[in-house]
Design an enzyme around this catalytic site. Structure first.
Site, short mmCIF file in Angstrom:
data_model
loop_
_atom_site.label_atom_id
_atom_site.label_comp_id
_atom_site.label_asym_id
_atom_site.label_seq_id
_atom_site.Cartn_x
_atom_site.Cartn_y
_atom_site.Cartn_z
N HIS A 148 35.63 9.99 -24.57
CA HIS A 148 36.28 10.22 -25.08
C HIS A 148 37.04 11.31 -26.12
O HIS A 148 36.34 11.81 -26.90
CB HIS A 148 38.12 10.00 -24.89
CG HIS A 148 38.54 9.96 -23.44
ND1 HIS A 148 38.41 9.35 -22.40
CD2 HIS A 148 39.49 11.04 -23.36
CE1 HIS A 148 39.12 9.51 -20.96
NE2 HIS A 148 40.13 10.70 -21.97
N HIS A 181 41.04 1.40 -25.98
CA HIS A 181 39.67 1.03 -26.22
C HIS A 181 39.69 -0.12 -27.62
O HIS A 181 40.61 0.44 -28.63
CB HIS A 181 38.94 2.86 -27.05
CG HIS A 181 38.16 3.32 -26.30
ND1 HIS A 181 37.04 2.48 -25.30
CD2 HIS A 181 38.77 4.13 -25.72
CE1 HIS A 181 36.63 3.44 -24.44
NE2 HIS A 181 36.99 4.67 -24.53
#
Length: 358
Positions: A118, A177
């Site tokens: 992303h 993440h």
């Protein structure tokens, strides 16, 4: 390994603090995570920019596809864990008292975590958009225009970094993440985008070149996977971990697996090549109507509206191979629609209207 565990444990502390202190901004952070979704490049950013400037739109697809391909290879090389499963399996916490990280419907990505796809996708495509916008102002020569260019430069790059930081914080907040993974993703995305600033050949690529590129990307990725599998290294090791530690099995989506992203991107690149090298594209986007503002606005509106209809197409997931084939076809249809089908229909409509008026 000890240094990496320390990096991960510090990252967990940051995630816990974000989830505690930024609870009020949960909806905004979830929204920013969606903003960074690479799939938005094909359904929102690309149709807008391609109709305004075909050079920028073409570059955007190439940057997105090649960037995501490098992201996949890096993920397979780096073997990066994701926070929501790492805290459950690590042995560094005493007495098995692993920290509690909250999960969300968009937490359970199934691929490896480093670098962040992303963050990488967001940084590369926004880099292309900002540099494209600034290319219009850099031509201004008079003193007042130069001042305006500098102000525009400062404003656009501020927007760029605000968006990147927001996307990074959102990905860390939802525990998908670690901080170092999103930072690596942003830097890698900028490098890929900058590389394509100096690659003009993509603007004149033939359909054969698109097909060759597709085959190379697919064969290299598949070959890399198979060679390591022969060496008893499973590059899909992250999928069972995601299924095991995801708080809700319904949050596991085949669309987040490594090969799903690869197939989606190859389909988009093939669709772009098919569209740009089609007669419909030449007749509409290279004809006299292509210079008209009304034509471009209609194409943008029709493209955005048409692509939203693709969201209602649900690809069956009972067969993995069938899913990949249909995903490729759907992804190819999106740029083909933007580049050829919609402009051709708008061109035909405008030509019919002109004939009636005459």
């Amino acid at each position: 390994s000890i240094k990496m565990d320390l990096l991960h444990s510090n990252g967990v502390l940051i995630i816990q603090r974000l989830q505690r202190d930024y609870r009020a901004y949960q909806d905004f952070l979830n929204f920013m995570s969606h903003v960074g979704d690479p799939r938005n490049i094909f359904s929102i950013y690309f149709p807008f920019w391609f109709q305004l400037n075909q050079v920028v739109g073409t570059k955007m697809i190439w940057v997105a596809v090649i960037g995501d391909w490098f992201n996949l290879i890096f993920k397979w090389i780096l073997f990066g864990h994701r926070p929501y499963w790492w805290v459950q399996e690590t042995m560094i916490y005493p007495n098995q008292s692993s920290p509690c990280l909250e999960q969300f419907p968009i937490t359970c990505e199934t691929g490896p975590g480093s670098p962040s796809g992303h963050a990488m996708g967001s940084s590369c495509v926004w880099y292309v958009m900002v540099t494209a916008a600034l290319s219009y102002t850099v031509r201004w020569k008079d003193k007042s225009a130069i001042t305006l260019h500098r102000l525009t430069w400062s404003f656009l790059w501020s927007i760029f970094w605000i968006i990147q930081i927001s996307v990074c914080i959102s990905r860390v907040f939802i525990a998908t993440h670690f901080p170092h993974q999103v930072i690596l993703g942003v830097l890698a995305g900028i490098l890929v985008a900058e590389a394509f600033e100096h690659t003009p050949a993509i603007q004149t690529a033939s359909l054969r070149m698109y097909i060759k590129t597709n085959l190379f990307l697919f064969i290299f990725a598949l070959g890399f996977y198979l060679v390591l599998k022969l060496l008893d290294i499973d590059l899909l090791w992250s999928v069972p971990k995601a299924k095991k530690w995801c708080a809700n099995p319904d949050w596991i989506n085949i669309d987040t697996t490594p090969f799903a992203g690869l197939v989606r991107n190859l389909g988009a690149l093939f669709g772009l090549g098919l569209g740009i090298n089609s007669e419909m594209f030449v007749m509409s986007c290279k004809g006299k109507n292509s210079c008209k503002l009304g034509f471009r606005i209609l194409c943008i509106a029709a493209s955005l509206a048409t692509l939203q209809l693709y969201n209602f197409i649900r690809i069956p997931t009972h067969s993995e191979y069938l899913f990949y084939i249909l995903s490729f076809c759907k992804s190819a249809a999106m740029p083909l629609t933007v580049v050829a089908l919609v402009p051709y229909c708008v061109h035909s409509l405008m030509r019919t209207t002109e004939k009636k008026l005459n």
